[in-house]
Design a protein around this motif. Sequence first.
Motif, PDB file in Angstrom:
ATOM      1  N   GLU A   1      13.646   3.882   6.928  1.00 42.36           N
ATOM      2  CA  GLU A   1      13.206   2.759   6.699  1.00 42.36           C
ATOM      3  C   GLU A   1      11.367   2.873   6.192  1.00 42.36           C
ATOM      4  OE1 GLU A   1      11.352  -1.927   8.350  1.00 42.36           O
ATOM      5  OE2 GLU A   1      13.205  -0.158   9.635  1.00 42.36           O
ATOM      6  N   LEU A   2      10.915   4.107   6.463  1.00 40.91           N
ATOM      7  CA  LEU A   2       9.675   4.862   6.195  1.00 40.91           C
ATOM      8  C   LEU A   2       9.813   5.117   5.509  1.00 40.91           C
ATOM      9  CD1 LEU A   2       8.110   6.035   9.732  1.00 40.91           C
ATOM     10  CD2 LEU A   2       6.400   4.287   7.704  1.00 40.91           C
ATOM     11  N   LEU A   3      10.835   6.033   5.192  1.00 38.17           N
ATOM     12  CA  LEU A   3      10.867   7.051   3.669  1.00 38.17           C
ATOM     13  C   LEU A   3      11.380   5.608   2.786  1.00 38.17           C
ATOM     14  CD1 LEU A   3      13.809   9.728   4.710  1.00 38.17           C
ATOM     15  CD2 LEU A   3      11.557  10.059   4.000  1.00 38.17           C
ATOM     16  N   GLY A   4      12.404   4.800   2.467  1.00 38.42           N
ATOM     17  CA  GLY A   4      13.091   3.865   1.900  1.00 38.42           C
ATOM     18  C   GLY A   4      12.059   2.748   2.014  1.00 38.42           C
ATOM     19  N   ARG A   5      11.208   2.288   2.213  1.00 39.68           N
ATOM     20  CA  ARG A   5      10.381   0.933   2.800  1.00 39.68           C
ATOM     21  C   ARG A   5      10.990  -0.036   2.299  1.00 39.68           C
ATOM     22  NH1 ARG A   5       5.326   2.317   1.367  1.00 39.68           N
ATOM     23  NH2 ARG A   5       3.860   0.818   1.517  1.00 39.68           N
ATOM     24  N   ARG A   6      12.344   0.330   2.611  1.00 34.65           N
ATOM     25  CA  ARG A   6      13.549  -1.345   3.769  1.00 34.65           C
ATOM     26  C   ARG A   6      14.258  -0.921   4.581  1.00 34.65           C
ATOM     27  NH1 ARG A   6      18.559   0.401   1.884  1.00 34.65           N
ATOM     28  NH2 ARG A   6      19.040   1.922   0.787  1.00 34.65           N
ATOM     29  N   ILE A   7      15.191  -1.892   5.309  1.00 37.02           N
ATOM     30  CA  ILE A   7      15.716  -1.503   6.650  1.00 37.02           C
ATOM     31  C   ILE A   7      16.930  -0.889   6.029  1.00 37.02           C
ATOM     32  CG2 ILE A   7      16.853  -3.422   8.708  1.00 37.02           C
ATOM     33  CD1 ILE A   7      14.767  -5.488   8.696  1.00 37.02           C
ATOM     34  N   LEU A   8      17.230   0.429   6.827  1.00 39.88           N
ATOM     35  CA  LEU A   8      18.639   0.773   6.643  1.00 39.88           C
ATOM     36  C   LEU A   8      19.488   0.469   7.368  1.00 39.88           C
ATOM     37  CD1 LEU A   8      18.555   4.304   5.880  1.00 39.88           C
ATOM     38  CD2 LEU A   8      18.943   4.283   8.540  1.00 39.88           C
ATOM     39  N   PHE A   9      19.867  -0.060   7.817  1.00 39.58           N
ATOM     40  CA  PHE A   9      20.839  -0.680   8.431  1.00 39.58           C
ATOM     41  C   PHE A   9      21.054  -2.245   8.790  1.00 39.58           C
ATOM     42  CE2 PHE A   9      21.777   3.202   9.963  1.00 39.58           C
ATOM     43  CZ  PHE A   9      22.683   3.504   9.267  1.00 39.58           C
ATOM     44  N   GLN A  10      21.198  -3.210   7.369  1.00 40.68           N
ATOM     45  CA  GLN A  10      20.227  -4.672   7.939  1.00 40.68           C
ATOM     46  C   GLN A  10      21.789  -5.828   7.613  1.00 40.68           C
ATOM     47  OE1 GLN A  10      16.949  -5.276   4.990  1.00 40.68           O
ATOM     48  NE2 GLN A  10      16.727  -7.522   5.948  1.00 40.68           N
ATOM     49  N   ALA A  11      21.807  -6.542   8.515  1.00 38.56           N
ATOM     50  CA  ALA A  11      23.504  -6.559   8.269  1.00 38.56           C
ATOM     51  C   ALA A  11      23.254  -7.919   8.860  1.00 38.56           C
ATOM     52  CB  ALA A  11      24.614  -6.310   9.651  1.00 38.56           C
TER      53      ALA A  11
ATOM     54  N   GLN B   1       0.858  -1.365   0.336  1.00 40.46           N
ATOM     55  CA  GLN B   1      -0.018  -0.090   0.300  1.00 40.46           C
ATOM     56  C   GLN B   1       1.274   1.270   0.180  1.00 40.46           C
ATOM     57  OE1 GLN B   1      -3.765   0.233   2.043  1.00 40.46           O
ATOM     58  NE2 GLN B   1      -3.243  -2.034   3.187  1.00 40.46           N
ATOM     59  N   HIS B   2       0.212   2.149  -1.066  1.00 40.60           N
ATOM     60  CA  HIS B   2       1.310   3.136  -0.797  1.00 40.60           C
ATOM     61  C   HIS B   2       1.590   3.878   0.488  1.00 40.60           C
ATOM     62  CE1 HIS B   2       2.027   7.380  -2.269  1.00 40.60           C
ATOM     63  NE2 HIS B   2       1.069   8.057  -2.290  1.00 40.60           N
ATOM     64  N   LEU B   3       2.313   4.788   0.945  1.00 41.40           N
ATOM     65  CA  LEU B   3       2.512   5.036   1.864  1.00 41.40           C
ATOM     66  C   LEU B   3       2.953   6.801   1.621  1.00 41.40           C
ATOM     67  CD1 LEU B   3       3.190   4.629   4.648  1.00 41.40           C
ATOM     68  CD2 LEU B   3       5.112   4.171   4.368  1.00 41.40           C
ATOM     69  N   SER B   4       2.545   7.802   1.931  1.00 46.74           N
ATOM     70  CA  SER B   4       2.637   9.201   0.940  1.00 46.74           C
ATOM     71  C   SER B   4       3.394   9.699   2.744  1.00 46.74           C
ATOM     72  CB  SER B   4       1.575  10.194   1.543  1.00 46.74           C
ATOM     73  OG  SER B   4       0.793   9.907   2.645  1.00 46.74           O
ATOM     74  N   ALA B   5       4.012  11.763   2.296  1.00 50.02           N
ATOM     75  CA  ALA B   5       5.189  12.032   2.539  1.00 50.02           C
ATOM     76  C   ALA B   5       3.950  11.917   4.400  1.00 50.02           C
ATOM     77  CB  ALA B   5       5.454  12.890   2.195  1.00 50.02           C
ATOM     78  N   ASP B   6       2.990  12.487   4.570  1.00 49.06           N
ATOM     79  CA  ASP B   6       1.882  12.609   5.801  1.00 49.06           C
ATOM     80  C   ASP B   6       2.107  11.636   6.266  1.00 49.06           C
ATOM     81  OD1 ASP B   6      -0.350  14.647   2.573  1.00 49.06           O
ATOM     82  OD2 ASP B   6       1.657  15.321   4.475  1.00 49.06           O
ATOM     83  N   HIS B   7       1.610  10.855   5.918  1.00 47.37           N
ATOM     84  CA  HIS B   7       1.625   9.423   6.564  1.00 47.37           C
ATOM     85  C   HIS B   7       2.847   9.631   7.282  1.00 47.37           C
ATOM     86  CE1 HIS B   7      -0.830   7.138   4.173  1.00 47.37           C
ATOM     87  NE2 HIS B   7      -2.272   7.569   4.837  1.00 47.37           N
TER      88      HIS B   7
END
Length: 434
Positions: free
Chosen positions: A235-245, A136-142
Amino acid sequence: MSVSMSLVQGGAAGGAPQGASAILAAAAPYYQPPAVPQDVQPDRPIGYGAFGVVWAVTDPRDGRRVALKKLPNVFQSLVSSKRVFRELKMLCFFKHENVLSALDILQPPHLDFFQEIYVITELLQSDLHKIIVSPQHLSADHIKVFLYQILRGLKYLHSARILHRDIKPGNLLVNSNCVLKICDFGLARVEEPDQAKHMTQEVVTQYYRAPEILMGARHYSSAVDVWSVGCIFGELLGRRILFQAQNPVQQLELITELLGTPTMEDMRHACEGARTHMLRRAPKPPSFSVLYTLSSHATHEAVHLLCQMLVFDPDKRISVTDALAHPYLDEGRLRYHSCMCKCCFTTSAGMRQYTADFEPSAGQPFDDLWERKLTSVQQVKEEMHKFIAEQLQTGRVPLCINPQSAAFKSFASSTVAHPSELPTVASSMGMTAK
């Protein structure tokens, strides 16, 4: 932003009416529950972790759907029993819209048979992890509204001198109106003012763990929660874990790829072994520009705030209060208080009356002095039993587990997650916890 949007996933599925066969029952004799609607949803498990199991159930007193958290085997050790008691006291202490609190505690059995605790909280349909990984779409407002609520709830916790120590998307519950609540206080504790006292490093799910903990710091502050929020913001901005090690050492490598090699001053909280390891590596320059590639929502204001959260030195990391004052969150604040919060209201004339304090602090710090007085499991058991009894003296009909429930056997056998099912919580740089 539409408040009643379809972001929430994982809500309760419909099912056959349960009636008197629901897991919860009124403990008071001769109590007649209200008529049960024909579309009552079945009791069912909705999540479990290291310390408890959560089911979505129906409160027989009013037909309301609530979350029932089961804390099994509470009195196995002094450390674990005091941790559960601390979490229980916190849930009863909290009074904030963006922090989950206890609505009720089930009536315990006689002290001799007292082994488990059942806490009722508000039921929210989803969590931020499910939303992030959904299509689902995640807007800047969300993003702004979610981030504002996380920081708003965290300001309250920090003002009560509480460190959450496990802020991650799965511990941020969200309802169908996008109202967010911080939950799961199994690892929370009161700040330790004495920097000479060691604090455990076995905290925070690895992906959201602050660099000072990764580098073996023996003492840390509320700044560890701010780092976790920064990771979630990315993660909200990129829809992926920022540091996934895959391990803590690799986690630190990913962090330095973004922030650059820290200075000796930045590493003053780290243990000697971690500093030596870092100095052996080839120096890396910062690469903050990659944050702009996370998504079209990564504007200059967003990246500016994110960079202030993701600071290697915890003493230089932005505080929750200062983060809330950042202009990036102005729209999130306005949207939350214009139609989502309970602290503001609309008059009969259609005028919005705003609260005098948009981000309230706790009225008093959370008291943990009682912990020092408890030196045995039996003491904890007796004090916890007494505490629950005091909470039940509200005049409301008490609740207990209904063994006649169709779902009782499944609920009774529900257990906490096995170690293999939990996120990695490896010790930092080979250090052991104190």
